[in-house]
Design an enzyme around this catalytic site. Structure first.
Site, short mmCIF file in Angstrom:
data_model
loop_
_atom_site.label_atom_id
_atom_site.label_comp_id
_atom_site.label_asym_id
_atom_site.label_seq_id
_atom_site.Cartn_x
_atom_site.Cartn_y
_atom_site.Cartn_z
N GLU A 195 0.12 -1.27 -0.14
CA GLU A 195 -0.13 0.01 0.18
C GLU A 195 0.95 1.35 0.18
O GLU A 195 0.44 2.37 -0.57
CB GLU A 195 -0.62 -0.11 1.17
CG GLU A 195 -1.93 -1.12 0.99
CD GLU A 195 -3.04 -0.68 -0.28
OE1 GLU A 195 -3.68 0.46 -0.76
OE2 GLU A 195 -3.52 -2.01 -0.53
N TYR A 229 -5.73 7.12 4.47
CA TYR A 229 -5.81 6.36 3.26
C TYR A 229 -4.99 4.64 3.21
O TYR A 229 -5.88 3.42 3.48
CB TYR A 229 -5.81 6.07 1.91
CG TYR A 229 -5.75 4.82 0.97
CD1 TYR A 229 -7.12 4.42 0.44
CD2 TYR A 229 -4.93 4.62 0.57
CE1 TYR A 229 -7.61 3.18 0.01
CE2 TYR A 229 -4.94 3.25 -0.21
CZ TYR A 229 -6.11 2.68 -0.48
OH TYR A 229 -6.35 1.74 -1.52
N ASP A 271 -10.39 6.02 -1.13
CA ASP A 271 -9.18 7.10 -2.02
C ASP A 271 -9.94 7.48 -3.37
O ASP A 271 -10.98 8.34 -3.26
CB ASP A 271 -8.05 5.89 -3.01
CG ASP A 271 -8.59 4.60 -3.93
OD1 ASP A 271 -9.49 5.06 -3.93
OD2 ASP A 271 -7.90 3.97 -4.75
#
Ligand code: SF4
Length: 228
Positions: free
Chosen positions: A44, A128, A146
């Site tokens: 991520e 996020y 997002d």
């Protein structure tokens, strides 16, 4: 911001349509098949900053092969780490990655914390990414929003205005996304939404005719007008 366009019945139908589509079209990534919190955190972190997926998979594999745990990453030689992530144009982020691993060692005993606030306190980790780790690695019922998912929500619910940049509006979108998640299934729901946005509900040209959830979509109902 409201979900009044969706009755409980149509929400369940939207979820089922999305899951059916995901079963056939979900993307395979190494961090999805072995979703350890460390693997998801690295993936991520890289995904935040690049959309070049093929290169990203290569870089991800090199990172987890070379530094299989936070302890290895915390001791990384910076120029080696820079070389590994440079294909993504992210060489300058090497120190941040190493600092993040160092924080995991110093403050969390080498483990990725299962806590939103503690995740956000790690170097280079925003709201996020922290939510993505909690949902995708720990299986928590945590919505993730997002820019792409924000756009999807705007289109689906016919929301007006530009994509949100102020915190209150962002929070409202996260809450809206949370109301769509079937209890206990946030991980697959979030992955399905991310993949739908990558492959169908694209920024410039949404492929509405191929979209499994178009019967519920305000943007589609209006012929692709009025939403971002
Ligand atoms: S119908 Fe079109 S705009 Fe609506 S969610 Fe699907 S791809 Fe996006």
């Amino acid at each position: 911001m409201a979900t009044t366009l969706l009755t409980e019945e149509s929400k369940v139908e939207l979820q089922e349509r999305l899951f059916d589509w995901f079963e056939q079209n979900g993307r395979n990534f190494p961090w999805r098949s072995q979703p350890s919190p460390y693997a998801v955190l690295i993936a991520e972190k890289l995904l935040q900053q690049t959309a070049v997926i093929d290169k990203l998979v290569e870089v991800y594999n090199r990172i987890v092969d070379t530094y299989p745990t936070p302890r290895f990453l915390a001791n990384a030689d910076i120029s080696t780490l820079e070389d590994i992530i440079q294909p993504l144009g992210l060489g300058y982020r090497a120190k941040e990655l190493r600092d993040m691993a160092n924080e995991l060692i110093v403050r969390h005993n080498g483990e990725v914390p299962r806590d939103l606030k503690k995740l956000i306190e790690l170097p280079g980790i925003g709201d996020y990414t922290a939510r993505a780790v909690l949902s995708l690695a720990f299986g928590e019922d945590m919505p993730v929003v997002d820019t792409n998912i924000a756009r999807f929500l705007y289109r689906m619910f016919g929301l007006k205005g530009t994509l949100p940049s102020n915190p209150a509006r962002k929070r409202a979108l996260i809450e809206l996304a949370g109301r769509l998640i079937p209890k206990g299934h946030a991980r697959n729901f979030n992955l399905a939404l991310l993949d739908l946005c990558a492959q169908v509900c694209k920024a410039n040209k949404p492929q509405c005719i191929e979209c499994p959830v178009r019967p519920h979509c305000a943007y589609y109902a209006k012929g692709g007008l009025q939403c971002p």
